[in-house]
Design a protein around this motif. Structure first.
Motif, PDB file in Angstrom:
ATOM      1  N   VAL A  97      75.175  44.778  39.448  1.00 31.77           N
ATOM      2  CA  VAL A  97      74.225  45.158  38.131  1.00 31.77           C
ATOM      3  C   VAL A  97      74.623  43.790  37.276  1.00 31.77           C
ATOM      4  N   LEU A  98      75.670  43.260  37.539  1.00 26.00           N
ATOM      5  CA  LEU A  98      75.983  41.994  36.841  1.00 26.00           C
ATOM      6  C   LEU A  98      75.081  40.876  37.293  1.00 26.00           C
ATOM      7  N   ARG A  99      75.014  40.824  38.595  1.00 22.56           N
ATOM      8  CA  ARG A  99      74.178  39.610  39.103  1.00 22.56           C
ATOM      9  C   ARG A  99      72.601  39.881  38.477  1.00 22.56           C
ATOM     10  N   GLU A 100      72.159  41.072  38.426  1.00 19.13           N
ATOM     11  CA  GLU A 100      71.063  41.566  37.670  1.00 19.13           C
ATOM     12  C   GLU A 100      70.784  41.208  36.275  1.00 19.13           C
ATOM     13  N   VAL A 101      71.811  41.580  35.648  1.00 21.87           N
ATOM     14  CA  VAL A 101      71.941  41.211  34.286  1.00 21.87           C
ATOM     15  C   VAL A 101      71.586  39.734  33.631  1.00 21.87           C
ATOM     16  N   LEU A 102      72.462  38.944  34.665  1.00 23.73           N
ATOM     17  CA  LEU A 102      72.473  37.576  34.277  1.00 23.73           C
ATOM     18  C   LEU A 102      71.037  36.770  35.042  1.00 23.73           C
ATOM     19  N   ARG A 103      70.230  37.574  35.599  1.00 24.67           N
ATOM     20  CA  ARG A 103      68.790  37.167  35.709  1.00 24.67           C
ATOM     21  C   ARG A 103      68.423  36.554  34.296  1.00 24.67           C
ATOM     22  N   VAL A 159      73.378  45.764  24.646  1.00 21.25           N
ATOM     23  CA  VAL A 159      72.980  46.921  25.656  1.00 21.25           C
ATOM     24  C   VAL A 159      74.391  47.194  26.436  1.00 21.25           C
ATOM     25  N   ALA A 160      74.667  48.509  26.512  1.00 23.15           N
ATOM     26  CA  ALA A 160      75.726  48.996  27.522  1.00 23.15           C
ATOM     27  C   ALA A 160      75.295  49.686  28.575  1.00 23.15           C
ATOM     28  N   ILE A 161      75.828  49.271  29.836  1.00 22.14           N
ATOM     29  CA  ILE A 161      75.299  49.700  31.086  1.00 22.14           C
ATOM     30  C   ILE A 161      76.679  50.434  31.657  1.00 22.14           C
ATOM     31  N   VAL A 162      76.487  51.903  32.011  1.00 18.52           N
ATOM     32  CA  VAL A 162      77.805  52.669  32.512  1.00 18.52           C
ATOM     33  C   VAL A 162      77.344  52.905  33.893  1.00 18.52           C
ATOM     34  N   ASP A 163      77.918  52.024  34.706  1.00 21.13           N
ATOM     35  CA  ASP A 163      77.702  51.960  36.329  1.00 21.13           C
ATOM     36  C   ASP A 163      79.011  52.743  36.778  1.00 21.13           C
ATOM     37  N   SER A 164      79.000  53.945  36.599  1.00 19.56           N
ATOM     38  CA  SER A 164      80.350  54.743  37.026  1.00 19.56           C
ATOM     39  C   SER A 164      80.271  55.324  38.420  1.00 19.56           C
TER      40      SER A 164
END
Length: 283
Positions: A97-103, A159-164
């Protein structure tokens, strides 16, 4: 009699997705098999989905199919937000998810908090296609309790992403209204939260409760869905909350390199099949 050696000494990974359903994958190689302070960590190389991270017996992510999940979790909220510059990721120690966020070039800082440093280190060593953005200067990686960190900040994130993981043990609280309330305080007024909320088939009650809890906190609450082949039933839901932003409308250009997410997919994800509408009715 001819002995076909490839039929012998096979290793299979089997996840019990419900008491009545299992998914089995052939394993070519075991890369990590250890118990951390929080969970059992298994990282294997499978014939079907490439390298795969498994926590406490539950499949988290695989190299071949992870983009379906990672792209939806990141691009739905970031493309819906008017100007996302600061992003919080709760969980997601694999880095997908971090990879996609930093796109997103307009993102200035992404804070990833995963309580288990062993997951982060395993991803760095064995899942380079997912963890490749952890060295980005815009990324801040923290191994600590996410709730404690969230309570220490106020109106910091867009934005907050809960990747739990699934709502068991230390992750159970990440599906409750009290947690969504704490995240709300950490978000700016026009902030958006997205959380993975399981399968409408195999985890119906969990999905409904998560949606209901989110709705009790955020005046605008929506459910969207997408495909995720290795998760139970292959159909996965995401619940999104905000105070003033409609998440169903993409506002930005799609980042380069996506394999699942598009503007049309974004809009279509919020079109719920009748059975899913019925499940959420009056919730």
């Amino acid at each position: 009699m001819e002995r076909r050696g490839k039929r012998f000494n096979q290793i299979w990974l089997t996840e019990e997705q419900t008491p009545n359903m299992k998914l089995s994958l052939r394993v070519n190689r075991v890369l990590v098999n250890k118990k951390s302070d929080y969970q059992e960590i298994l990282l294997v190389e499978t014939a079907e989905y490439g390298r795969m991270l498994v926590l406490d017996g539950a499949i988290q992510i695989g190299e071949r199919e992870e983009f379906c999940y990672s792209e939806m979790m990141a691009h739905i909220p970031l493309c819906a937000h008017p100007d996302p510059k600061h992003v919080l990721i709760v969980g997601g120690g694999d880095g997908g998810v971090l990879r996609e966020v930093l796109r997103h070039k307009n993102v200035e800082k992404a804070v990833l908090i995963d309580i288990d440093s062993d997951v982060i280190e395993a991803a760095k060593e064995y899942l380079p296609t997912l963890s490749c953005a952890m060295d980005d200067p815009r990324a801040e990686i923290r191994s600590e309790d996410a709730l404690s960190y969230i309570r220490s900040v106020s109106e910091c994130f867009d934005v907050a992403i809960v990747d739990s993981t699934d709502p068991v043990d230390f992750a159970a609280g990440l599906f409750e209204s009290s947690f969504y309330e704490e995240v709300k305080k950490a978000l700016k007024k026009d902030g958006i939260i997205i959380a993975q909320t399981e399968s409408p088939f195999s985890d119906t009650k969990i999905m409904i409760e998560a949606y209901k809890n989110m709705k009790s906190v955020y005046p605008i609450t929506s459910l969207c869905w997408g495909a995720m082949p290795t998760y139970p039933s292959g159909m996965w839901t995401y619940t999104i909350g905000s105070r003033e932003v409609d998440p169903s409308t993409p506002r930005h250009t799609v980042p380069e390199g996506t394999k699942y997410y598009t503007r049309d997919i974004h809009k279509a994800a919020f079109v719920l099949p009748p059975f899913l509408k019925d499940l959420l009715h009056d919730k």
